[in-house]
Design a protein around this motif. Structure first.
Motif, PDB file in Angstrom:
ATOM      1  N   THR A 527       0.858  -1.189   0.000  1.00  0.00           N
ATOM      2  CA  THR A 527       0.000   0.000   0.000  1.00  0.00           C
ATOM      3  C   THR A 527       0.892   1.237   0.000  1.00  0.00           C
ATOM      4  OG1 THR A 527      -1.718   1.218   1.190  1.00  0.00           O
ATOM      5  CG2 THR A 527      -0.212  -0.084   2.521  1.00  0.00           C
ATOM      6  N   THR A 528       0.498   2.233  -0.787  1.00  0.00           N
ATOM      7  CA  THR A 528       1.329   3.419  -0.972  1.00  0.00           C
ATOM      8  C   THR A 528       0.560   4.680  -0.574  1.00  0.00           C
ATOM      9  OG1 THR A 528       0.622   3.460  -3.286  1.00  0.00           O
ATOM     10  CG2 THR A 528       2.743   2.439  -2.792  1.00  0.00           C
ATOM     11  N   LEU A 529       1.307   5.792  -0.498  1.00  0.00           N
ATOM     12  CA  LEU A 529       0.762   7.047   0.002  1.00  0.00           C
ATOM     13  C   LEU A 529      -0.309   7.622  -0.918  1.00  0.00           C
ATOM     14  CD1 LEU A 529       1.163   9.041   2.359  1.00  0.00           C
ATOM     15  CD2 LEU A 529       2.814  10.264   0.949  1.00  0.00           C
ATOM     16  N   ASP A 530      -0.320   7.255  -2.183  1.00  0.00           N
ATOM     17  CA  ASP A 530      -1.312   7.784  -3.114  1.00  0.00           C
ATOM     18  C   ASP A 530      -2.609   6.979  -3.108  1.00  0.00           C
ATOM     19  OD1 ASP A 530      -0.356   5.520  -4.252  1.00  0.00           O
ATOM     20  OD2 ASP A 530       0.168   6.406  -6.191  1.00  0.00           O
ATOM     21  N   GLY A 531      -2.755   6.060  -2.129  1.00  0.00           N
ATOM     22  CA  GLY A 531      -4.008   5.320  -1.986  1.00  0.00           C
ATOM     23  C   GLY A 531      -4.114   4.095  -2.857  1.00  0.00           C
ATOM     24  N   GLN A 532      -3.030   3.649  -3.461  1.00  0.00           N
ATOM     25  CA  GLN A 532      -3.066   2.469  -4.319  1.00  0.00           C
ATOM     26  C   GLN A 532      -2.706   1.215  -3.515  1.00  0.00           C
ATOM     27  OE1 GLN A 532      -4.053   2.802  -7.595  1.00  0.00           O
ATOM     28  NE2 GLN A 532      -4.377   4.944  -7.023  1.00  0.00           N
ATOM     29  N   LEU A 533      -3.361   0.101  -3.862  1.00  0.00           N
ATOM     30  CA  LEU A 533      -3.064  -1.191  -3.255  1.00  0.00           C
ATOM     31  C   LEU A 533      -2.670  -2.137  -4.394  1.00  0.00           C
ATOM     32  CD1 LEU A 533      -3.082  -2.855  -0.613  1.00  0.00           C
ATOM     33  CD2 LEU A 533      -5.465  -3.403  -1.069  1.00  0.00           C
ATOM     34  N   THR A 534      -1.416  -2.595  -4.402  1.00  0.00           N
ATOM     35  CA  THR A 534      -0.912  -3.414  -5.510  1.00  0.00           C
ATOM     36  C   THR A 534      -0.450  -4.771  -4.996  1.00  0.00           C
ATOM     37  OG1 THR A 534       1.263  -2.386  -5.260  1.00  0.00           O
ATOM     38  CG2 THR A 534      -0.213  -1.444  -6.903  1.00  0.00           C
ATOM     39  N   PHE A 535      -0.519  -5.772  -5.890  1.00  0.00           N
ATOM     40  CA  PHE A 535      -0.127  -7.142  -5.564  1.00  0.00           C
ATOM     41  C   PHE A 535       0.967  -7.575  -6.538  1.00  0.00           C
ATOM     42  CE2 PHE A 535      -4.560  -6.505  -4.422  1.00  0.00           C
ATOM     43  CZ  PHE A 535      -4.564  -6.907  -3.090  1.00  0.00           C
ATOM     44  N   TRP A 536       2.046  -8.148  -6.012  1.00  0.00           N
ATOM     45  CA  TRP A 536       3.220  -8.491  -6.807  1.00  0.00           C
ATOM     46  C   TRP A 536       3.571  -9.965  -6.626  1.00  0.00           C
ATOM     47  CZ3 TRP A 536       6.046  -4.568  -9.512  1.00  0.00           C
ATOM     48  CH2 TRP A 536       5.556  -3.268  -9.284  1.00  0.00           C
ATOM     49  N   SER A 537       4.040 -10.582  -7.694  1.00  0.00           N
ATOM     50  CA  SER A 537       4.518 -11.959  -7.636  1.00  0.00           C
ATOM     51  C   SER A 537       5.958 -11.973  -7.131  1.00  0.00           C
ATOM     52  CB  SER A 537       4.449 -12.600  -9.024  1.00  0.00           C
ATOM     53  OG  SER A 537       5.106 -13.837  -9.032  1.00  0.00           O
ATOM     54  N   VAL A 538       6.267 -12.865  -6.200  1.00  0.00           N
ATOM     55  CA  VAL A 538       7.610 -12.918  -5.624  1.00  0.00           C
ATOM     56  C   VAL A 538       8.585 -13.604  -6.578  1.00  0.00           C
ATOM     57  CG1 VAL A 538       8.974 -13.820  -3.689  1.00  0.00           C
ATOM     58  CG2 VAL A 538       6.682 -12.903  -3.286  1.00  0.00           C
ATOM     59  N   SER A 539       8.127 -14.621  -7.274  1.00  0.00           N
ATOM     60  CA  SER A 539       9.038 -15.422  -8.097  1.00  0.00           C
ATOM     61  C   SER A 539       9.582 -14.641  -9.293  1.00  0.00           C
ATOM     62  CB  SER A 539       8.343 -16.688  -8.580  1.00  0.00           C
ATOM     63  OG  SER A 539       7.169 -16.351  -9.307  1.00  0.00           O
ATOM     64  N   ASP A 540       8.711 -13.892 -10.015  1.00  0.00           N
ATOM     65  CA  ASP A 540       9.192 -13.169 -11.198  1.00  0.00           C
ATOM     66  C   ASP A 540       9.140 -11.655 -11.050  1.00  0.00           C
ATOM     67  OD1 ASP A 540       6.500 -12.981 -11.123  1.00  0.00           O
ATOM     68  OD2 ASP A 540       6.133 -13.921 -13.074  1.00  0.00           O
ATOM     69  N   ALA A 541       8.842 -11.133  -9.828  1.00  0.00           N
ATOM     70  CA  ALA A 541       8.889  -9.693  -9.525  1.00  0.00           C
ATOM     71  C   ALA A 541       8.049  -8.869 -10.489  1.00  0.00           C
ATOM     72  CB  ALA A 541      10.339  -9.206  -9.532  1.00  0.00           C
ATOM     73  N   THR A 542       6.835  -9.332 -10.781  1.00  0.00           N
ATOM     74  CA  THR A 542       5.927  -8.590 -11.649  1.00  0.00           C
ATOM     75  C   THR A 542       4.635  -8.295 -10.908  1.00  0.00           C
ATOM     76  OG1 THR A 542       5.027 -10.668 -12.527  1.00  0.00           O
ATOM     77  CG2 THR A 542       6.847  -9.635 -13.747  1.00  0.00           C
ATOM     78  N   GLN A 543       3.989  -7.208 -11.328  1.00  0.00           N
ATOM     79  CA  GLN A 543       2.731  -6.835 -10.696  1.00  0.00           C
ATOM     80  C   GLN A 543       1.598  -7.696 -11.255  1.00  0.00           C
ATOM     81  OE1 GLN A 543       1.843  -2.661 -10.713  1.00  0.00           O
ATOM     82  NE2 GLN A 543      -0.318  -2.971 -10.192  1.00  0.00           N
ATOM     83  N   GLN A 544       0.816  -8.316 -10.350  1.00  0.00           N
ATOM     84  CA  GLN A 544      -0.275  -9.191 -10.767  1.00  0.00           C
ATOM     85  C   GLN A 544      -1.618  -8.474 -10.770  1.00  0.00           C
ATOM     86  OE1 GLN A 544       0.135 -12.321  -7.817  1.00  0.00           O
ATOM     87  NE2 GLN A 544       1.226 -13.636  -9.256  1.00  0.00           N
ATOM     88  N   ASN A 545      -1.791  -7.536  -9.867  1.00  0.00           N
ATOM     89  CA  ASN A 545      -3.096  -6.888  -9.725  1.00  0.00           C
ATOM     90  C   ASN A 545      -2.899  -5.566  -8.995  1.00  0.00           C
ATOM     91  OD1 ASN A 545      -5.797  -6.440  -9.871  1.00  0.00           O
ATOM     92  ND2 ASN A 545      -6.426  -8.151  -8.557  1.00  0.00           N
ATOM     93  N   GLY A 546      -3.886  -4.728  -9.073  1.00  0.00           N
ATOM     94  CA  GLY A 546      -3.844  -3.454  -8.359  1.00  0.00           C
ATOM     95  C   GLY A 546      -5.212  -2.817  -8.309  1.00  0.00           C
ATOM     96  N   LEU A 547      -5.425  -1.980  -7.318  1.00  0.00           N
ATOM     97  CA  LEU A 547      -6.718  -1.301  -7.208  1.00  0.00           C
ATOM     98  C   LEU A 547      -6.521   0.051  -6.537  1.00  0.00           C
ATOM     99  CD1 LEU A 547      -7.965  -1.733  -3.978  1.00  0.00           C
ATOM    100  CD2 LEU A 547      -7.838  -4.054  -4.797  1.00  0.00           C
ATOM    101  N   ASP A 548      -7.416   0.972  -6.881  1.00  0.00           N
ATOM    102  CA  ASP A 548      -7.402   2.313  -6.311  1.00  0.00           C
ATOM    103  C   ASP A 548      -8.331   2.319  -5.095  1.00  0.00           C
ATOM    104  OD1 ASP A 548      -7.345   4.948  -5.695  1.00  0.00           O
ATOM    105  OD2 ASP A 548      -7.957   5.694  -7.662  1.00  0.00           O
ATOM    106  N   ALA A 549      -7.759   2.443  -3.908  1.00  0.00           N
ATOM    107  CA  ALA A 549      -8.525   2.321  -2.670  1.00  0.00           C
ATOM    108  C   ALA A 549      -8.878   3.667  -2.053  1.00  0.00           C
ATOM    109  CB  ALA A 549      -7.735   1.492  -1.658  1.00  0.00           C
ATOM    110  N   ARG A 550      -8.596   4.764  -2.760  1.00  0.00           N
ATOM    111  CA  ARG A 550      -8.826   6.074  -2.145  1.00  0.00           C
ATOM    112  C   ARG A 550     -10.297   6.322  -1.851  1.00  0.00           C
ATOM    113  NH1 ARG A 550      -5.702   9.851  -6.331  1.00  0.00           N
ATOM    114  NH2 ARG A 550      -6.616   8.287  -7.711  1.00  0.00           N
ATOM    115  N   HIS A 551     -11.168   5.881  -2.750  1.00  0.00           N
ATOM    116  CA  HIS A 551     -12.596   6.103  -2.517  1.00  0.00           C
ATOM    117  C   HIS A 551     -13.105   5.237  -1.371  1.00  0.00           C
ATOM    118  CE1 HIS A 551     -16.702   7.231  -3.441  1.00  0.00           C
ATOM    119  NE2 HIS A 551     -17.038   5.948  -3.444  1.00  0.00           N
ATOM    120  N   ASP A 552     -12.549   4.040  -1.204  1.00  0.00           N
ATOM    121  CA  ASP A 552     -13.008   3.146  -0.143  1.00  0.00           C
ATOM    122  C   ASP A 552     -12.568   3.618   1.240  1.00  0.00           C
ATOM    123  OD1 ASP A 552     -14.110   1.524  -2.092  1.00  0.00           O
ATOM    124  OD2 ASP A 552     -12.280   0.338  -2.310  1.00  0.00           O
ATOM    125  N   VAL A 553     -11.338   4.120   1.340  1.00  0.00           N
ATOM    126  CA  VAL A 553     -10.821   4.515   2.648  1.00  0.00           C
ATOM    127  C   VAL A 553     -11.316   5.892   3.060  1.00  0.00           C
ATOM    128  CG1 VAL A 553      -8.700   5.627   1.857  1.00  0.00           C
ATOM    129  CG2 VAL A 553      -8.737   4.472   4.073  1.00  0.00           C
TER     130      VAL A 553
END
Length: 888
Positions: A527-553
């Motif tokens: 989770t980052t300061l701009d309200g984004q929540l991202t998911f990353w794969s450990v094995s190949d260091a690539t982003q698998q998914n992400g969502l903008d959580a600013r409206h929810d929080v």
């Protein structure tokens, strides 16, 4: 994964403000905790929080004489009537003003409320005096309003016959009122105090009245002849009046009385003072029995139970709650919450304990089942920022701003290792290797990650690579990888056990606030300061998914906000995230009144939990009330205490700009925040550290009636009929459908031991989890030891394969069974160890041959021998001797 989590309990705080109440039987204590009510069972050492919540902090509580109706009133005069045994809210009501005193009559038919300068007496709902056939169109019907005081009413006390009541006020007087007009009675004013009267009480025979004022004066009043009455005057009402017959004073070195309570049956008066000392006095002689210091600050309220043995004290400054048994001079209950904001929480691996770490430098261990704080560690010299368990659960690690990382032994409750850096740093993040051999910490002062050996306490290495403070650390559950998030907008993956410590940087668009590993070690969430929540794969260091959580929080508007809650999403973000036990969901919280539960695979918001509806906190309401907006700004930010009559009320102790800390002294309106969340290892519950305390949400919340697969033919009567017909399996299934615990227990205990294996074998799998949970509870509670063990053995042997295949869904039930079996084993082994020497001693006692022969004669002798013995006994009785001739 199930998502219907319900509020279960509130830990971390035990008393906020308001009055304390004992139940009529004296075994339970009711304490207001913010806008909720917690009940402490002092006999069984358990606590729970009632499910309802007020819109403001609770100011007054009152319990009817039967103990089943609770009336709670908040700061604005909004009242809630609750059925305590069933924990159900019955009615909401408004007194249209702040209530400063509240008391039920001993008859239970009326209650009196001090609303400002007036006293309002109301009928209790469903009172016994309602005639048959007469309808109540409103739960609360006002009986009468009493006026006469010139300042706020502070205390109300009823007479034992419920015909009269006393009131004490800040206008330096106390008054006597009658419920209904009485012939010859005139409301009387008792004046003479020099400061506000805190309490007024009748004696046991109601011939004497005691009043206590803030300056420490105790006046004794009696109904005596007037001084101007003639010497031969009759003792009638015209010549009699209430007069002061004695004066006593509390001597406490410049400290004033803050609270007092009187127990008429034992003539005990308890007074609490502003220096944290309380005194117990016996009236009417005013004999001092005890003086004890229990706090460094004001004692806000004192209460005495019905028998007069236990005294309950509440001190809001440090959040202390104490129950003192004055005769044995021992504590029945001694609890204190954090008096500063919590920073980190951690579940123990067995889900039985929760650790809280706060800015006050304290680490508290809370028992989930009882709700009490088990132990408090105070070795840290500054705020504790992170806490983490070792995998086994017997060792806890904490990081603090004082520059140390400490290891705690949770068996002996001691600090056995302290880790420090070569230079003084303030540690803000922590990660523990699953093996418990290595510990890592990050700091806001240094960009390096420090690594220590737990065995030796030595600093092993410092990982360099980040270009900003390290905000968060996490070890992979398999122990192979360390992930770190920094304010330099990168996440790095470290392989610290390899020969060459390499790191893989992941670039993001904003500062990192928190990172978390999925339980299978294959994915990380960031989770980052701009309200984004991202998911990353450990094995190949690539982003698998992400969502903008600013409206929810986003949600909730502060008094200082110039934008509406809907438009303030740009400044919101999650500061803490945790994966669920199965890794399918992720829980997130931040500087908001919402906790969000997301599905990891789809990124969909599954559920949104509202932490608090308490308007006494800043950031809980969506829209500001325009009526409270003045030309000088919001009224809540304006100091209106300058005209108060008392010095301590006029003194302004607020710090401008302070957003966290002690709400009573640092800031008038603390902000709603969720600094930490944690999932239970079983997945059946999660907890969240908030401004109000530690909130626990659970799937196992007890309901009065929770039917499952119910139809019209299943009733308690038909269930018992089926049981009488000896159709045990059908009766047990019907009882589980009704889900009424007493009925299930009745059917369960009626099943013969010989039929248990057959019943368990044919039990449908949909009911197995419920049966397993019920048997585990019975093994803990019921005395039928072997009976419960036979059930457990049958369940495990007949359905072992199914239980193994569905272990993920039955984690909590299997842990409960394991705990029950281990407890039975330990108790039996202890019992055997205690009795083995006693049995050996009895077996080793010598038995004389003569006594053996006589015992044989008594047991197997013929009738003639018995007759001879009877004759000899008769002769013995005649001779008056004390021994049997036949046995000598």
């Amino acid at each position: 994964m199930k998502t219907d989590f319900q509020f279960s309990n509130l830990l971390g705080t035990v008393y906020s403000r308001g009055n304390l109440l004992f139940t009529p039987d004296g075994t339970c204590l009711l304490s207001p905790v913010g806008n909720r009510v917690s009940i402490f069972d002092l006999v069984n050492s358990k606590s729970y929080t009632l499910p309802f919540a007020h819109r403001k902090n609770i100011a007054r509580l009152a319990l009817n004489p039967r103990g089943n109706l609770l009336l709670s009133v908040d700061e604005d005069g909004q009242a809630v009537l609750t059925n305590v045994p069933r924990r159900i809210t019955l009615y909401h009501f408004s007194f249209k003003g702040a209530v400063s005193a509240l008391a039920f009559a001993p008859s239970g038919r009326h209650f009196a409320a001090g609303v400002g300068r007036q006293i309002e007496v109301w009928h209790t709902p469903s009172t016994p005096d309602v005639a048959d056939g007469e309808l109540e169109f409103a739960p609360f019907v006002r009986h009468r309003v009493y006026t006469g005081h010139f300042d706020n009413v502070q205390s109300i006390e009823w007479s034992s016959d419920s015909r009269f009541f006393l009131s004490a006020s800040r206008d330096l007087t106390a008054r006597i009122w009658s419920l209904d007009p009485e012939e010859g009675f005139i409301p009387t004013t008792l004046g003479g105090h020099r400061q506000a009267v805190l309490g007024v009480w009748f004696s046991q025979d109601q011939e004497t009245i005691y009043t206590v004022s803030k300056d420490g004066a105790l006046f004794v009043w009696k109904y005596v002849l007037r001084p101007d009455a003639p010497e031969d005057a009759d003792a009638d009402d015209d010549n009699m009046q209430w007069r002061i017959v004695d004066r006593h004073y509390f001597m406490q070195n410049n400290a004033h009385v803050t609270c007092a309570s009187f127990h008429a049956a034992s003539n005990l008066l308890v007074a609490g003072f502003s220096n944290g000392i309380f005194g117990i006095y016996e009236l009417p002689e005013f004999t001092a029995i005890q003086n004890l210091s229990i706090s460094q600050n004001d004692i806000d309220f004192v209460s005495i139970n019905k028998t007069g043995e236990w005294l309950a004290f509440g001190a809001s400054k440090l959040g202390q709650l104490l129950v003192w048994e004055w005769q044995s001079e021992s504590y029945i209950l001694k609890q204190q919450g954090h008096f500063d904001s919590m920073n980190a929480i951690a579940y123990s691996p067995d889900s039985q304990r929760i650790i809280t770490a706060a800015d006050d430098g304290k680490i508290k261990v809370w028992d989930v089942n009882s709700g009490f704080c088990v132990v408090t560690f105070t070795e840290h010299m500054s705020g504790v920022t992170a806490c983490e368990f070792a995998k086994r659960g017997n060792v806890l690690f904490t990081a603090s701003l004082d520059g140390s990382v400490r290891a705690w032994d949770l068996i002996r409750y001691r600090n056995f290792r302290t880790f420090t850096a070569p230079s003084r740093l303030s540690f803000s993040s922590l990660a523990v290797d699953p093996s418990g051999e290595v510990i890592c910490a990050g700091s806001i002062d240094s960009f390096d990650i420090h690594i220590w050996s737990v065995q030796t306490g030595q600093l092993l290495d410092r990982l360099s690579g980040h270009e900003g403070p390290v905000a968060s650390l996490a070890f992979a559950p398999d122990g192979g990888t360390l992930v770190s998030g920094s304010w330099d907008k990168t996440v790095r993956l470290w392989n610290i056990f390899a020969r060459t410590q390499t790191s893989e940087p992941l670039q993001l668009m904003s500062d990192i606030l928190c990172v978390a590993f999925r339980p299978d070690s294959k994915q990380i969430a960031v989770t980052t300061l701009d309200g984004q929540l991202t998911f990353w794969s450990v094995s190949d260091a690539t982003q698998q998914n992400g969502l903008d959580a600013r409206h929810d929080v986003s949600g909730g508007r502060k008094l200082t906000d110039r934008r509406t809650a809907a438009n303030s999403a740009g400044t919101k973000s999650f500061t803490t995230i945790r994966y669920s036990a199965d890794g399918s969901c992720i829980l997130a919280g931040g500087n908001s009144k919402y906790i969000c539960l997301y599905d990891v695979q789809s990124g969909v918001l599954v559920k949104k939990f509202t932490v608090s509806v308490n308007l006494s906190l800043d950031g809980t309401q969506e829209f500001l009330n325009s009526r409270l907006l003045t030309e000088a700004g919001p009224r809540g930010l304006i100091d209106e205490t300058g005209e108060a009559s008392d010095l301590e009320d006029r003194r302004d102790t607020t710090l401008p700009g302070a957003q966290r800390g002690d709400a009573a002294a640092r800031k008038v309106r603390p902000e709603i925040r969720v600094p930490a969340v944690a999932f239970s290892p079983t997945g059946r519950a999660f907890c969240a550290a908030s401004t109000e305390g530690l909130l626990i949400y659970s799937l196992d919340t007890v309901f009065q009636f929770d039917p499952f697969d119910l139809d019209i033919t299943v009733t308690p009567a038909t269930t018992l009929e089926t049981l009488a017909e000896k159709d045990y399996l059908k009766a047990l299934v019907m009882a589980f459908r009704l889900n009424e615990r007493n009925l299930i227990r009745r059917v369960y205990e009626a099943i013969p031991v010989s039929d248990i294996a057959l019943v368990v074998k044919d039990m449908p799998s949909v009911y197995l989890s419920r049966l397993l949970r019920f048997v585990a509870i019975q093994a803990d509670e019921s005395p039928h030891l072997e009976f419960n063990l036979i059930w457990i053995e049958a369940l495990l042997s007949k359905h072992g394969r199914w239980l193994k295949d569905n272990r993920g869904q039955l984690e909590a039930e299997l842990r409960s069974v394991d705990k029950a079996v281990r407890r039975i084993q330990s108790e039996l082994s202890r019992l055997a160890d205690e009795n083995v020497y006693r049995i050996e001693y009895l077996m080793a006692q010598p038995v004389e041959k003569k006594e053996e022969e006589e015992r044989k004669q008594l047991n197997w002798g013929d009738e003639d021998a018995e007759g001879d013995r009877d004759e000899e006994m008769d002769d013995d009785d005649e001779d008056g001797e004390e021994e049997w001739i036949g046995l000598e």
